[in-house]
Design a protein around this motif. Structure first.
Motif, PDB file in Angstrom:
ATOM      1  N   GLY A  82      -2.345   7.619  -0.059  1.00  0.00           N
ATOM      2  CA  GLY A  82      -3.546   7.808  -0.859  1.00  0.00           C
ATOM      3  C   GLY A  82      -4.402   6.572  -0.998  1.00  0.00           C
ATOM      4  O   GLY A  82      -5.545   6.672  -1.439  1.00  0.00           O
ATOM      5  N   ASP A  83      -3.866   5.392  -0.643  1.00  0.00           N
ATOM      6  CA  ASP A  83      -4.655   4.164  -0.729  1.00  0.00           C
ATOM      7  C   ASP A  83      -5.631   4.075   0.434  1.00  0.00           C
ATOM      8  O   ASP A  83      -5.341   4.529   1.548  1.00  0.00           O
ATOM      9  CB  ASP A  83      -3.738   2.936  -0.720  1.00  0.00           C
ATOM     10  N   LYS A  84      -6.759   3.472   0.179  1.00  0.00           N
ATOM     11  CA  LYS A  84      -7.727   3.184   1.235  1.00  0.00           C
ATOM     12  C   LYS A  84      -7.589   1.705   1.565  1.00  0.00           C
ATOM     13  O   LYS A  84      -7.811   0.850   0.709  1.00  0.00           O
ATOM     14  CB  LYS A  84      -9.149   3.499   0.776  1.00  0.00           C
ATOM     15  N   SER A  87      -7.754   0.228  -3.092  1.00  0.00           N
ATOM     16  CA  SER A  87      -7.406   1.213  -4.124  1.00  0.00           C
ATOM     17  C   SER A  87      -6.529   0.641  -5.220  1.00  0.00           C
ATOM     18  O   SER A  87      -6.071   1.383  -6.078  1.00  0.00           O
ATOM     19  CB  SER A  87      -6.679   2.408  -3.478  1.00  0.00           C
ATOM     20  N   ASP A 133     -12.763   7.297   8.405  1.00  0.00           N
ATOM     21  CA  ASP A 133     -13.882   7.912   7.699  1.00  0.00           C
ATOM     22  C   ASP A 133     -14.434   9.122   8.436  1.00  0.00           C
ATOM     23  O   ASP A 133     -15.009  10.023   7.816  1.00  0.00           O
ATOM     24  CB  ASP A 133     -14.990   6.872   7.498  1.00  0.00           C
ATOM     25  N   GLU A 163      -7.762   5.935   4.997  1.00  0.00           N
ATOM     26  CA  GLU A 163      -6.872   6.349   3.909  1.00  0.00           C
ATOM     27  C   GLU A 163      -5.458   6.536   4.442  1.00  0.00           C
ATOM     28  O   GLU A 163      -5.251   7.161   5.488  1.00  0.00           O
ATOM     29  CB  GLU A 163      -7.369   7.645   3.278  1.00  0.00           C
ATOM     30  N   TYR A 193       0.863  -1.187   0.000  1.00  0.00           N
ATOM     31  CA  TYR A 193       0.000   0.000   0.000  1.00  0.00           C
ATOM     32  C   TYR A 193       0.891   1.225   0.000  1.00  0.00           C
ATOM     33  O   TYR A 193       2.112   1.125   0.193  1.00  0.00           O
ATOM     34  CB  TYR A 193      -0.940   0.010   1.220  1.00  0.00           C
ATOM     35  N   GLY A 217     -11.583   2.970  -5.661  1.00  0.00           N
ATOM     36  CA  GLY A 217     -11.984   4.013  -4.731  1.00  0.00           C
ATOM     37  C   GLY A 217     -13.160   4.852  -5.176  1.00  0.00           C
ATOM     38  O   GLY A 217     -13.625   5.712  -4.414  1.00  0.00           O
TER      39      GLY A 217
END
Length: 360
Positions: free
Chosen positions: A171-173, A215, A196, A182, A168, A285
Motif C-alpha cells: 500500500g505504500d507509494k 506514504s 502510475d 504503489e 516499506y 499520499g
C-alpha cells in the motif's frame, strides 16, 4: 530359547563332525563373543542418538510455537489499532500481516536449520565419524554456491532487512530508483510495484540502492498561484484564508489535512506577474488530491472576487480609458500623390527629341 555360548558343545566334542560344521560353530562363537563385548557400547550410542533426536524435535517444536505466538500477537495488535483513527491513517493491516508472516517464516526456517543441523552433527559425532572432512567439504561447497548464487543471496538478505526494518510495505507509494509506484507485494527476493499507468514492476531487492517512501509520516501539499502585480496582497491573503478555512471544515478534507493551510507569501515577483505560495501538511499520499482541490477552490474564489490570474481569460478593458483615435493608424499623405508637386515633376520621364535621328 537361545543357549549361551559357553553351554554350546564344541565341534571337537562332537564325534565325527564335518569341517563345515566346525567353521560355522566357530563363527557363531565369535559373533556371540563380539556381541557380548560390545552390546553395552551400542546401547549407549543408540540411547545417545535417541536422546539427541528427541531433544532436537522438542526444542524445534517449542521455538516454532513461540515464534507463531509472537506473530499472532503482532497481528492482533494490528487488528486492534485498525478500527481507530490512528489505524486508518498510519497502520495498514495487510501490510502488518505480510510483514509479520514473512519475518516469522524466516525466523522459523533459520531456527529449524540451526537446531536440526546441530543435531545431525551431534549424531555423526556420536557414531565416531570424523567431521573434519565433512565440514571442510561443506565450507568449500558453501563458498562455491555463494559465488555462483551471489545475486540470489544478495536479494534474499536485502529483502530480509527491508522487511525487518519496515522500510516499506503493501500500500505504500515508493520511489525505488529503478522504478516507482504503489507496493502491491513484498517478497524476500522481489518487490512488486504498480506504476502510475497501471504497469507492474518486478524489482529485485538487491538492485534497490535507495528508497523514497512517500506514504510514511506526513506529506506537504503546495500550490503556487500567479496573479497580476497590480492586485492587492491583503485581499489575496483574505480570499485564500477563507478558502482554506472552508476546506478544513468539510468532509473528507478535514481528515486529510493534518495542519492549517498557510499562505506563505510571495514566492516570486516579476514585471508581469507575482507568485503567491500556499502550503498545507496532509495525510501521507493525499497531497495531490489536496493540491487539486485547493487549486479548484482558489480559482473559483478569485473569479468571484475579480482577482486576475495569469494564464486565465483576458481582463475586460476599463471604461475610463480614452478610446484610441482611428486616424492614428492611417499613414500620412505622400508628396508623390500631387502631380504638381516638385517631387512628382522630378519623377516625370524626359520626352524624346522631335528632330530626325542620325544613325550610322
Amino acid at each position: 530359547m537361545p543357549w549361551p555360548a559357553v553351554l554350546l558343545p564344541l565341534a571337537a566334542d562332537v564325534p565325527d563332525a564335518p569341517p563345515s560344521v566346525k567353521e560355522a560353530q566357530a563363527s557363531v562363537t565369535e559373533a556371540a563373543s563380539f556381541i557380548e563385548e560390545n552390546w553395552a557400547t551400542w546401547l549407549s550410542i543408540g540411547l545417545r542418538i535417541l536422546l539427541i533426536v528427541v531433544i532436537a524435535a522438542a526444542l524445534r517444536s517449542v521455538v516454532r510455537k513461540a515464534l507463531t505466538k509472537l506473530i499472532n500477537r503482532m497481528n492482533t495488535s494490528a487488528e486492534a489499532v485498525e478500527g481507530t483513527a490512528l489505524g486508518g491513517l498510519l497502520v495498514n493491516a495487510e501490510r502488518r500481516r505480510q510483514r509479520s508472516e514473512a519475518i516469522g517464516s524466516v525466523l522459523r526456517s533459520v531456527a529449524s536449520f540451526l537446531i536440526l543441523g546441530t543435531a545431525a552433527l551431534m549424531v555423526l559425532a556420536a557414531l565416531k565419524i570424523d567431521l573434519a572432512p565433512l565440514l571442510a567439504s561443506a565450507g568449500v561447497a558453501g563458498v562455491a554456491i555463494g559465488f555462483g548464487a551471489r545475486n540470489l543471496v544478495t536479494d534474499f538478505l536485502s529483502g530480509v532487512f527491508m522487511i525487518m526494518e519496515d522500510q516499506y510495505g503493501v500500500g505504500d507509494k515508493i520511489d525505488a530508483g529503478v522504478a516507482s509506484g504503489e507496493v502491491i507485494e513484498v517478497g524476500l527476493r522481489v518487490t512488486k510495484l504498480r506504476g502510475d499507468n497501471g504497469e507492474i514492476w518486478y524489482v529485485r531487492n538487491g538492485e534497490i540502492k535507495r528508497i523514497g517512501n512517500l506514504s510514511q509520516g506526513w506529506a506537504t501539499a503546495g500550490v503556487a498561484v500567479q496573479v497580476k502585480p497590480s492586485e492587492d496582497l491583503a485581499r489575496i491573503r483574505e480570499v485564500v484564508q477563507k478558502v482554506a478555512d472552508t476546506l478544513a471544515k468539510e468532509t473528507p478534507w478535514d481528515e486529510r489535512l493534518w495542519g492549517p493551510v498557510e499562505v506563505l507569501g510571495l514566492d516570486e515577483v516579476l514585471l508581469a506577474s507575482m507568485t503567491v505560495k500556499v502550503s498545507a501538511k496532509t495525510m501521507p499520499g493525499q497531497q495531490f488530491a489536496v493540491e487539486r482541490e485547493l487549486r479548484w477552490r482558489i480559482k473559483e474564489a478569485f473569479d468571484a472576487a475579480g482577482i486576475r490570474i495569469i494564464g486565465g481569460a483576458p481582463a475586460p478593458a476599463d471604461e475610463e480609458e480614452t478610446p484610441a483615435d482611428p486616424a492614428a493608424a492611417v499613414a500620412p499623405p505622400s508628396a508623390l500623390s500631387n502631380p504638381a508637386s516638385p517631387q512628382s515633376l522630378a519623377t516625370t520621364p524626359i520626352p524624346p527629341p522631335a528632330g530626325p535621328r542620325i544613325t550610322k
